[in-house]
Design a protein around this motif. Structure first.
Motif, PDB file in Angstrom:
ATOM      1  N   ASP A   1       0.978   3.718   9.802  1.00  0.00           N
ATOM      2  CA  ASP A   1      -0.464   3.568   9.935  1.00  0.00           C
ATOM      3  C   ASP A   1      -0.740   2.827  11.238  1.00  0.00           C
ATOM      4  O   ASP A   1      -0.494   1.627  11.346  1.00  0.00           O
ATOM      5  CB  ASP A   1      -1.023   2.791   8.745  1.00  0.00           C
ATOM      6  CG  ASP A   1      -2.538   2.784   8.689  1.00  0.00           C
ATOM      7  OD1 ASP A   1      -3.163   2.455   9.724  1.00  0.00           O
ATOM      8  OD2 ASP A   1      -3.103   3.091   7.620  1.00  0.00           O
TER       9      ASP A   1
ATOM     10  N   LEU B   1       4.424  -1.044   3.508  1.00  0.00           N
ATOM     11  CA  LEU B   1       3.992   0.350   3.494  1.00  0.00           C
ATOM     12  C   LEU B   1       5.176   1.288   3.279  1.00  0.00           C
ATOM     13  O   LEU B   1       6.308   0.953   3.619  1.00  0.00           O
ATOM     14  CB  LEU B   1       3.324   0.721   4.825  1.00  0.00           C
ATOM     15  CG  LEU B   1       2.209  -0.188   5.354  1.00  0.00           C
ATOM     16  CD1 LEU B   1       1.809   0.245   6.754  1.00  0.00           C
ATOM     17  CD2 LEU B   1       1.002  -0.151   4.418  1.00  0.00           C
TER      18      LEU B   1
ATOM     19  N   SER C   1       0.860  -1.181   0.000  1.00  0.00           N
ATOM     20  CA  SER C   1       0.000   0.000   0.000  1.00  0.00           C
ATOM     21  C   SER C   1       0.898   1.234   0.000  1.00  0.00           C
ATOM     22  O   SER C   1       1.891   1.272   0.718  1.00  0.00           O
ATOM     23  CB  SER C   1      -0.925   0.008   1.220  1.00  0.00           C
ATOM     24  OG  SER C   1      -1.765   1.146   1.207  1.00  0.00           O
TER      25      SER C   1
ATOM     26  N   ARG D   1      -0.419   4.567   0.231  1.00  0.00           N
ATOM     27  CA  ARG D   1      -1.017   5.723   0.899  1.00  0.00           C
ATOM     28  C   ARG D   1      -2.099   5.246   1.862  1.00  0.00           C
ATOM     29  O   ARG D   1      -2.692   4.181   1.661  1.00  0.00           O
ATOM     30  CB  ARG D   1      -1.631   6.696  -0.115  1.00  0.00           C
ATOM     31  CG  ARG D   1      -2.748   6.100  -0.947  1.00  0.00           C
ATOM     32  CD  ARG D   1      -3.333   7.103  -1.914  1.00  0.00           C
ATOM     33  NE  ARG D   1      -4.322   6.499  -2.799  1.00  0.00           N
ATOM     34  CZ  ARG D   1      -5.591   6.269  -2.481  1.00  0.00           C
ATOM     35  NH1 ARG D   1      -6.030   6.598  -1.280  1.00  0.00           N
ATOM     36  NH2 ARG D   1      -6.428   5.721  -3.349  1.00  0.00           N
ATOM     37  N   PRO D   2      -2.370   6.017   2.935  1.00  0.00           N
ATOM     38  CA  PRO D   2      -3.431   5.624   3.873  1.00  0.00           C
ATOM     39  C   PRO D   2      -4.782   5.562   3.152  1.00  0.00           C
ATOM     40  O   PRO D   2      -5.125   6.448   2.381  1.00  0.00           O
ATOM     41  CB  PRO D   2      -3.417   6.752   4.908  1.00  0.00           C
ATOM     42  CG  PRO D   2      -2.059   7.369   4.804  1.00  0.00           C
ATOM     43  CD  PRO D   2      -1.678   7.249   3.351  1.00  0.00           C
ATOM     44  N   ASN D   3      -5.534   4.494   3.412  1.00  0.00           N
ATOM     45  CA  ASN D   3      -6.848   4.350   2.790  1.00  0.00           C
ATOM     46  C   ASN D   3      -7.623   3.249   3.510  1.00  0.00           C
ATOM     47  O   ASN D   3      -7.039   2.403   4.183  1.00  0.00           O
ATOM     48  CB  ASN D   3      -6.708   4.019   1.300  1.00  0.00           C
ATOM     49  CG  ASN D   3      -6.010   2.702   1.060  1.00  0.00           C
ATOM     50  OD1 ASN D   3      -6.657   1.656   0.984  1.00  0.00           O
ATOM     51  ND2 ASN D   3      -4.679   2.716   0.963  1.00  0.00           N
ATOM     52  N   ASP D   4      -8.936   3.274   3.328  1.00  0.00           N
ATOM     53  CA  ASP D   4      -9.789   2.274   3.978  1.00  0.00           C
ATOM     54  C   ASP D   4      -9.771   0.928   3.266  1.00  0.00           C
ATOM     55  O   ASP D   4     -10.010  -0.109   3.887  1.00  0.00           O
ATOM     56  CB  ASP D   4     -11.235   2.780   4.046  1.00  0.00           C
ATOM     57  CG  ASP D   4     -11.391   3.930   5.043  1.00  0.00           C
ATOM     58  OD1 ASP D   4     -10.607   3.973   6.010  1.00  0.00           O
ATOM     59  OD2 ASP D   4     -12.277   4.787   4.833  1.00  0.00           O
TER      60      ASP D   4
ATOM     61  N   TYR E   1       4.507   4.413   4.553  1.00  0.00           N
ATOM     62  CA  TYR E   1       3.972   5.395   5.494  1.00  0.00           C
ATOM     63  C   TYR E   1       3.631   4.666   6.788  1.00  0.00           C
ATOM     64  O   TYR E   1       3.586   3.430   6.826  1.00  0.00           O
ATOM     65  CB  TYR E   1       2.719   6.065   4.917  1.00  0.00           C
ATOM     66  CG  TYR E   1       1.585   5.093   4.622  1.00  0.00           C
ATOM     67  CD1 TYR E   1       0.598   4.806   5.573  1.00  0.00           C
ATOM     68  CD2 TYR E   1       1.501   4.436   3.389  1.00  0.00           C
ATOM     69  CE1 TYR E   1      -0.424   3.906   5.310  1.00  0.00           C
ATOM     70  CE2 TYR E   1       0.483   3.542   3.119  1.00  0.00           C
ATOM     71  CZ  TYR E   1      -0.475   3.281   4.073  1.00  0.00           C
ATOM     72  OH  TYR E   1      -1.484   2.392   3.808  1.00  0.00           O
TER      73      TYR E   1
ATOM     74  N   TYR F   1      -7.438  -1.900   4.715  1.00  0.00           N
ATOM     75  CA  TYR F   1      -7.903  -2.595   5.928  1.00  0.00           C
ATOM     76  C   TYR F   1      -8.799  -3.777   5.549  1.00  0.00           C
ATOM     77  O   TYR F   1      -8.710  -4.862   6.129  1.00  0.00           O
ATOM     78  CB  TYR F   1      -8.678  -1.642   6.842  1.00  0.00           C
ATOM     79  CG  TYR F   1      -7.940  -0.369   7.183  1.00  0.00           C
ATOM     80  CD1 TYR F   1      -6.576  -0.378   7.473  1.00  0.00           C
ATOM     81  CD2 TYR F   1      -8.602   0.853   7.219  1.00  0.00           C
ATOM     82  CE1 TYR F   1      -5.904   0.789   7.785  1.00  0.00           C
ATOM     83  CE2 TYR F   1      -7.939   2.028   7.529  1.00  0.00           C
ATOM     84  CZ  TYR F   1      -6.597   1.996   7.796  1.00  0.00           C
ATOM     85  OH  TYR F   1      -5.928   3.157   8.097  1.00  0.00           O
TER      86      TYR F   1
END
Length: 307
Positions: free
Chosen positions: A46, A42, A12, A14-17, A44, A20
């Motif tokens: 999280d 990642l 992943s 970038r942060p995203n739903d 990043y 998950y």
């Protein structure tokens, strides 16, 4: 005690739903957790993923690059499984996916590559009326024997990773299985589809993507060994050059990729770079379009925006 047989790699950038949900789908499997591991890669931090990792013994690997190659390489280096399953951050596994993969590879020592069908879904997990399928389509549908992956070759690829893994499997002496079982959900993002952009912007977007594809394919062609993989790669390369030449004409860029009659005849003689005979008739349509004056091609491309 059972040993880990499968490694699932989820990158992943970038942060995203979605990621998950992807992780949960990899954890909610009918296969016992003793037989597989999940590595999330990642670039990043999280906290939610860190929390999920602590609760479920997920490995979280930080690779400070957006490009996928370094992420896959570092994950493969620390993987404990004999088989690698890829899961894109926005896709999902069926609950029985890993059990099926486990049984197929466990019972067939010669199997090196397995590709399963996928169900297309939208951003809300609702089915989408899409049915595209090909031996190298969608990384989340690909499972591959780890010991045939050449890390050096992988480091030279910047796009078309699914195609890369298919081609190196063709180069191996192992068996390839293309099952019709649906084991993956492929997320179709209509909001990011190139078909929504118009005119010149659409052509520019296609050109940027195709040039990236071409660079990766030419890198692959330099190290591929088997006749089948090289034929498919060359066919794909010629197809992209034809498309890029038309796009350069449409944008009046002055650049062209050299293609001779041997290239065109070779291209027409191969059923499809995607190994799908249903695509073959489109080659003749494309070659007619390729020979048309630019003004007619502009009309065709503008018409394609409407359908």
């Amino acid at each position: 005690m059972p040993s880990i047989f499968i490694t699932v790699i989820i990158p992943s950038y970038r942060p995203n739903d979605f990621v998950y949900r992807a992780i949960k789908s990899a954890l909610n499997q009918t296969l016992s957790a003793e037989f597989y591991e999940v590595i999330v890669v990642l670039n990043y931090t999280d906290e939610k993923i860190s929390s999920m990792a602590r609760e479920n013994k997920i490995k979280v690997l930080y690779v400070d690059q957006i490009s996928l190659s370094p992420k896959y390489i570092e994950a493969i280096k620390i993987s404990m499984g004999n088989v690698i399953c890829f899961l894109d951050y926005d896709d999902l596994f069926y609950p029985e996916k890993l059990e099926y993969i486990y049984n197929e590879f466990k019972n067939n020592k010669n199997l090196v590559y397995l590709h399963n069908r996928c169900t297309f879904i939208d951003d809300n997990d609702k089915p989408v009326n899409e049915g595209y399928n090909s031996p190298d389509f969608n990384l989340s549908s690909i499972s591959i024997k780890k010991d045939i992956i050449n890390i050096d070759y992988l480091s030279r690829v910047t796009a078309l990773y699914d195609t890369f893994f298919y081609y190196i499997s063709l180069d191996s002496a192992g068996e390839i299985k293309l099952t019709r079982k649906f084991l993956t959900y492929y997320r179709f993002h209509e909001s990011t589809s190139n078909t929504l952009s118009e005119g010149i912007e659409r052509w520019k977007n296609k050109m940027a993507i195709y040039m990236k594809y071409l660079n990766s394919l030419e890198s692959m062609y330099s190290f591929l060994k088997s006749k089948k993989s090289r034929v498919l790669a060359r066919d794909y390369i010629i197809s992209l050059k034809i498309e890029l030449n038309m796009l350069h004409d449409l944008l009046n860029s002055g650049k062209r990729y050299e293609l001779n009659y041997d290239d065109i005849l070779f291209w027409l003689a191969v059923p499809s770079y995607k190994a799908n005979k249903l695509h073959y008739p489109f080659k003749f349509i494309k070659i007619i379009q390729y020979g048309m004056p630019v003004k007619y091609n502009k009309r065709i491309e503008n018409y394609l925006l409407k359908i």
